[in-house]
Design a protein around this motif. Structure first.
Motif, mmCIF file in Angstrom:
data_model
loop_
_atom_site.group_PDB
_atom_site.id
_atom_site.type_symbol
_atom_site.label_atom_id
_atom_site.label_comp_id
_atom_site.label_asym_id
_atom_site.label_seq_id
_atom_site.Cartn_x
_atom_site.Cartn_y
_atom_site.Cartn_z
ATOM 1 N N ALA A 211 0.816 -1.220 0.000
ATOM 2 C CA ALA A 211 0.000 0.000 0.000
ATOM 3 C C ALA A 211 0.850 1.272 0.000
ATOM 4 C CB ALA A 211 -0.913 0.001 1.233
ATOM 5 N N THR A 212 2.068 1.187 0.526
ATOM 6 C CA THR A 212 2.822 2.441 0.696
ATOM 7 C C THR A 212 4.158 2.480 -0.064
ATOM 8 O OG1 THR A 212 3.898 1.599 2.705
ATOM 9 C CG2 THR A 212 1.863 2.834 3.019
ATOM 10 N N VAL A 213 4.754 1.343 -0.373
ATOM 11 C CA VAL A 213 6.066 1.329 -1.035
ATOM 12 C C VAL A 213 5.982 0.649 -2.407
ATOM 13 C CG1 VAL A 213 8.458 0.513 -0.881
ATOM 14 C CG2 VAL A 213 7.308 1.353 1.166
ATOM 15 N N CYS A 214 5.511 -0.564 -2.403
ATOM 16 C CA CYS A 214 5.427 -1.323 -3.661
ATOM 17 C C CYS A 214 4.076 -1.017 -4.314
ATOM 18 C CB CYS A 214 5.571 -2.816 -3.360
ATOM 19 S SG CYS A 214 5.874 -3.789 -4.840
ATOM 20 N N VAL A 215 3.872 0.273 -4.596
ATOM 21 C CA VAL A 215 2.562 0.744 -5.083
ATOM 22 C C VAL A 215 2.437 0.442 -6.583
ATOM 23 C CG1 VAL A 215 2.258 2.500 -3.304
ATOM 24 C CG2 VAL A 215 3.571 3.048 -5.340
ATOM 25 N N PRO A 216 1.220 0.497 -7.138
ATOM 26 C CA PRO A 216 1.058 0.055 -8.527
ATOM 27 C C PRO A 216 1.915 0.822 -9.534
ATOM 28 C CG PRO A 216 -1.078 0.209 -7.460
ATOM 29 C CD PRO A 216 -0.074 0.759 -6.487
ATOM 30 N N LYS A 217 1.894 2.177 -9.480
ATOM 31 C CA LYS A 217 2.521 2.884 -10.604
ATOM 32 C C LYS A 217 3.986 3.257 -10.424
ATOM 33 C CE LYS A 217 -1.273 4.183 -13.359
ATOM 34 N NZ LYS A 217 -2.532 4.755 -12.896
ATOM 35 N N SER A 218 4.333 3.913 -9.327
ATOM 36 C CA SER A 218 5.739 4.301 -9.164
ATOM 37 C C SER A 218 6.281 3.760 -7.850
ATOM 38 C CB SER A 218 5.872 5.833 -9.159
ATOM 39 O OG SER A 218 5.336 6.352 -10.336
ATOM 40 N N PRO A 219 6.581 2.485 -7.799
ATOM 41 C CA PRO A 219 7.053 1.914 -6.534
ATOM 42 C C PRO A 219 8.383 2.522 -6.088
ATOM 43 C CG PRO A 219 7.245 0.325 -8.348
ATOM 44 C CD PRO A 219 6.499 1.493 -8.888
ATOM 45 N N LEU A 220 8.550 2.600 -4.768
ATOM 46 C CA LEU A 220 9.740 3.244 -4.199
ATOM 47 C C LEU A 220 10.802 2.183 -3.913
ATOM 48 C CD1 LEU A 220 7.660 5.376 -1.663
ATOM 49 C CD2 LEU A 220 8.436 6.069 -3.949
#
Ligand code: SF4
Length: 413
Positions: A211-220
Motif C-alpha cells: 500500500a505504501t512502497v510497492c505501489v502500482p505505478k511508481s514503486p519506491l
C-alpha cells in the motif's frame, strides 16, 4: 497433477525466507501507520472483541481506501462496540451508517454473521481461518486469514491485491495474476513466508508494503526493505540480459508463472511489468430516469419522496428517488412518458409527462456498471396518497435525506 513451478518463482531457501521476514518486520515496526483497528487489536485483551474489530475493519477495507474507512470504522465501533450490540441492530441502522461506503451488501452480511455468532456459536468467534471461512457468511479466505492471524496469532498467510502485487514482483510472476493457477501459487507462497511468531504483524507488513512502497505505478524500490529479495528489482537493475542465472526467464516457454511469450519483459516498465492481469470486461452501460418529487411539508420546509429498493441485488434495501431503468437510445419524449407512467403508479393519480422538469444528467460508476441518471423534478401542489401496496416510501426533508440509508449516487442526484 500440474508440474511444480520452476524454483525461481518460489521461496525455497530457508535462509532467504528468514532474512525477508526479519527485514520486513523491522521496517513495519519503524514505519507502520497508526490505524484505529491496529491499536485495538494490539491492546484489547478479550479475544472476541479483537476478532470483531479486525473483522469489521477488513470488511470495510475491501474495495475501499484506508483514509475513507477510518471515519466509518470509528463511528461503527462507537455505535456497536461488540458483536452482541451489532446483532441487535436493525438492517436500516446498518445501511444508514454504511451509506456512502459502497458495496452495501458488505454491511448486511456483517450483521447477519454477527447474529449467527450470537445465536449459534454462543457469542464466541471461531478461532481459525478454516472455521471462520466455513462458519461466517461473507467471510472469504482472505478475511478469515487476516482475522485468524491478526487477532488469534494463527500462522496463516493472506493474499489480497497488495500482496499479489508484492509477491508477483518479488518472484517475477507475469502470468495472469487473477487466474486460479497463479492465485493458488501465491497462497502457497504467503503460507510459506508468514512469520511463525508474529503472523499478524507479518501479514499486515506485507500488505502495508504494497500500500505504501510497492505501489502500482511508481514503486519506491530504493527505499524498499526487501529489495535484496526482489527479482523484478534485480532484473530492472541488470537490464534485459541478466548476468546471473536465477533472474533469467524460465526459458522453456511453457512456464505457468512467467509472462506469456507474446508479451515479454518491457524494459520501459521496469518492475511494473508485474503483476499482469487479463483485460477487464468493459462495464455495462445503463441509463436510469429518476425523479425528485417535492412537496411543501407541514412546517413549510420542502420534502422529497424516497422509496426503498428491493431487498436483494444492487444497492439492496437502500432508499432512492423514484427511478426507472431505461432502454438504450430512447428519445427524450419517450423517456418522460415512461417516467410519468412509473410515477403515476406511486402516486395513484395522473402525472403529465410535460410537467416533469429536466434537470440534468448524473454519471456514477459502480464497479461493473457505468450508470447515467437522467434527473427530472416535479413539484406537487396538494396532498398525495401513496399506494401502500408498493415498496415502502416516505417523505423526507433535505437533512433527513442525508441521514437516511441512501447511496452516494443518489446524493449526487
Ligand atoms: Fe516492490 Fe520494488 Fe520492493 Fe521489489 S524492490 S518489492 S518491486 S518496491
Amino acid at each position: 497433477a500440474p508440474a511444480p513451478p520452476p524454483a525461481r518463482h518460489l521461496f525455497s531457501d530457508p535462509a532467504e525466507v528468514e532474512a525477508l521476514r526479519r527485514n520486513l518486520l523491522a521496517w513495519y515496526d519503524r514505519c507502520k501507520r497508526d490505524l484505529p483497528w491496529r491499536t485495538l487489536a494490539a491492546t484489547e485483551l478479550d479475544a472476541d472483541r479483537r476478532g470483531y474489530a479486525v473483522w469489521v475493519s477488513e470488511i470495510m477495507l475491501q474495495q475501499t481506501q484506508v483514509a475513507t474507512v477510518i471515519h466509518y470504522y470509528n463511528r461503527w465501533m462507537q455505535k456497536w462496540p461488540t458483536l452482541q450490540a451489532l446483532a441487535q441492530a436493525s438492517l436500516e441502522e446498518v445501511n444508514e451508517l454504511w451509506a456512502g461506503l459502497g458495496y452495501y451488501s458488505r454491511g448486511k452480511r456483517l450483521q447477519e454473521a454477527a447474529r449467527k455468532v450470537v445465536s449459534e456459536l454462543a457469542g464466541r468467534m471461531p478461532r481459525t481461518a478454516e472455521d471462520l471461512q466455513k462458519l461466517l457468511p461473507g467471510v472469504g479466505r482472505y478475511t478469515a486469514g487476516a482475522i485468524a492471524s491478526i487477532s488469534y496469532g494463527q500462522a496463516t498467510g493472506v493474499v489480497d491485491g497488495n500482496v499479489i502485487r508484492v509477491l508477483c514482483r518479488l518472484r517475477c510472476i507475469g502470468a495472469d495474476s487473477s487466474s486460479p493457477a497463479v492465485i493458488d501459487r501465491l497462497w502457497d507462497m504467503a503460507n510459506v513466508l508468514v512469520d511463525r511468531s508474529r503472523p499478524g504483524d507479518f501479514n499486515q507488513a506485507l500488505m502495508e508494503l504494497g500500500a505504501t512502497v510497492c505501489v502500482p505505478k511508481s514503486p519506491l524500490c530504493r527505499e524498499c526493505p526487501v529489495k535484496q529479495h526482489c527479482q523484478a528489482w534485480r532484473r530492472k537493475l541488470f537490464g534485459k540480459a541478466p548476468p546471473v542465472p536465477d533472474v533469467e526467464d524460465c526459458g522453456v516457454g511453457d512456464c505457468p508463472l512467467c509472462p506469456p511469450a507474446t508479451e515479454p519483459w518491457d524494459s520501459s516498465l521496469g518492475v511494473t511489468n508485474f503483476p499482469r492481469k487479463a483485460a477487464k470486461k468493459p462495464p455495462r452501460v445503463m441509463r436510469t430516469a429518476t425523479c425528485v418529487l417535492e412537496r411543501r411539508g407541514c412546517h413549510g420546509a420542502p420534502e422529497y419522496l424516497i422509496v426503498q429498493r428491493p431487498s436483494s441485488g444492487l444497492l439492496a434495501g437502500l432508499w432512492e428517488f423514484p427511478s426507472l431503468p431505461l432502454a438504450q437510445d430512447l428519445q427524450e419524449e419517450k423517456e418522460r412518458e415512461e417516467l410519468a407512467d412509473h410515477l403515476q403508479a406511486w402516486m395513484g393519480q395522473p402525472v403529465a409527462a410535460k410537467g416533469l422538469q429536466f434537470i440534468g444528467e448524473v454519471i456514477h460508476i459502480f464497479s461493473h456498471i457505468h450508470q447515467t441518471y437522467v434527473v427530472y423534478s416535479l413539484y406537487l401542489d396538494g396532498d398525495v396518497t401513496l399506494d401502500p401496496a408498493l415498496s415502502p416510501s416516505r417523505w423526507v426533508t433535505e437533512d433527513e435525506f442525508h441521514a437516511s440509508a441512501v447511496s452516494t449516487a443518489m446524493k449526487k442526484v
